[in-house]
Enzyme design. Structure first.
Site, PDB file in Angstrom:
ATOM      1  N   SER A   1       7.194 -32.313  49.565  1.00 40.32           N
ATOM      2  CA  SER A   1       7.097 -31.376  48.263  1.00 40.32           C
ATOM      3  C   SER A   1       7.648 -32.214  47.044  1.00 40.32           C
ATOM      4  O   SER A   1       8.994 -32.661  47.157  1.00 40.32           O
ATOM      5  CB  SER A   1       7.571 -30.061  48.396  1.00 40.32           C
ATOM      6  OG  SER A   1       7.581 -29.191  46.959  1.00 40.32           O
ATOM      7  N   TYR A   5      14.182 -24.281  50.290  1.00 36.18           N
ATOM      8  CA  TYR A   5      12.901 -24.846  50.479  1.00 36.18           C
ATOM      9  C   TYR A   5      13.144 -26.412  50.088  1.00 36.18           C
ATOM     10  O   TYR A   5      12.616 -27.601  50.736  1.00 36.18           O
ATOM     11  CB  TYR A   5      11.814 -24.358  49.736  1.00 36.18           C
ATOM     12  CG  TYR A   5      10.386 -25.048  49.725  1.00 36.18           C
ATOM     13  CD1 TYR A   5       9.665 -25.074  51.054  1.00 36.18           C
ATOM     14  CD2 TYR A   5      10.040 -25.699  48.798  1.00 36.18           C
ATOM     15  CE1 TYR A   5       8.502 -25.656  51.016  1.00 36.18           C
ATOM     16  CE2 TYR A   5       8.459 -26.148  48.775  1.00 36.18           C
ATOM     17  CZ  TYR A   5       7.935 -26.304  49.905  1.00 36.18           C
ATOM     18  OH  TYR A   5       6.571 -26.796  50.040  1.00 36.18           O
TER      19      TYR A   5
END
Length: 233
Positions: free
Chosen positions: A139, A152
């Site tokens: 990501s 995350y």
């Protein structure tokens, strides 16, 4: 794709389903895995309705036994695994003060432990074949996390480092490893966190899937270990 065998974690919805669809269109046999049998059944239905080949294997990819069973069952059925795509992920938006250890453990389990387990389980298979490609979905948060994405983003930074290290170890074995790191992707997960995120600034799952397919092609042999960042401006 000369009937390649492709295993996709998180294949029940979103980006994972789109990856399964794209490989199936390219002529591969996809093996989709996720916890939800219902979501997997829908992935299978969509792909087969379009004339593709899809097999499903419900599993908890954070459990070592489930991951081993997934790889063993795939090899027993097809004789090989050509591509592994680690797509399963969770991304809770929580401040550091609200980041309960149970949430942190969940983020780590799905985004780190599951990737480790799947790569470790497929490694001897690809080593025996003397070829194979692993694609880890990372990501943009690995380098530019939103506030509240500390856990995350850090997990995806681990994925990037893991990808680079595996590529170096796998080079002499014929095993290539890449990370594809999208920015915002228009999925149910994104909309659950940012319902008003501008559609003009989001990728589609199909666009991410196209990049994943591209890095598995022989033309990118020399690029193993790279993190491919993609986003809409």
């Amino acid at each position: 794709m000369d009937l390649k065998i492709v295993v996709v974690t998180g294949g029940g919805r979103g980006i994972g389903r789109a990856i399964c669809e794209r490989f199936a269109v390219a002529g591969a046999q996809t093996v989709a895995t996720a916890r939800s049998a219902n979501e997997l059944a829908e992935t299978k239905r969509v792909i087969e309705a379009a004339g593709g080949l899809c097999h499903v294997h419900p599993a908890d990819i954070t459990a070592a036994a489930d991951v081993s069973n997934l790889m063993d069952a795939t090899v027993q059925k097809f004789g090989r695994i050509d591509v592994l795509v680690n797509c399963a992920g969770v991304a809770p938006l929580v401040s550091i003060e609200e980041l309960d250890p149970s949430i942190f453990d969940s983020v780590s389990s799905v985004n780190i432990r599951a990737v480790y387990l799947a790569c470790r389980a497929v490694w001897p298979i690809m080593k025996r074949q003397k070829e194979g490609t692993i694609v880890n979905i990372s990501s943009m948060s690995a380098v530019d996390p939103f506030p509240g994405f500390e856990a995350y983003g850090a997990a995806k930074a681990w994925v990037n480092a893991w990808t680079n290290a595996l590529a170096k170890e796998g080079r002499k074995l014929g095993i290539r490893t890449f990370a594809v790191a999208p920015g915002a992707v228009d999925t149910a997960m994104l909309r659950g966190i940012f319902p008003d995120y501008p559609p003009s600034q989001t990728l589609t799952p199909a666009e991410v899937a196209e990049t994943v397919l591209a890095v598995t092609q022989p033309a990118l042999d020399a690029a193993t270990g790279q993190v491919i960042y993609i986003r809409k401006e």
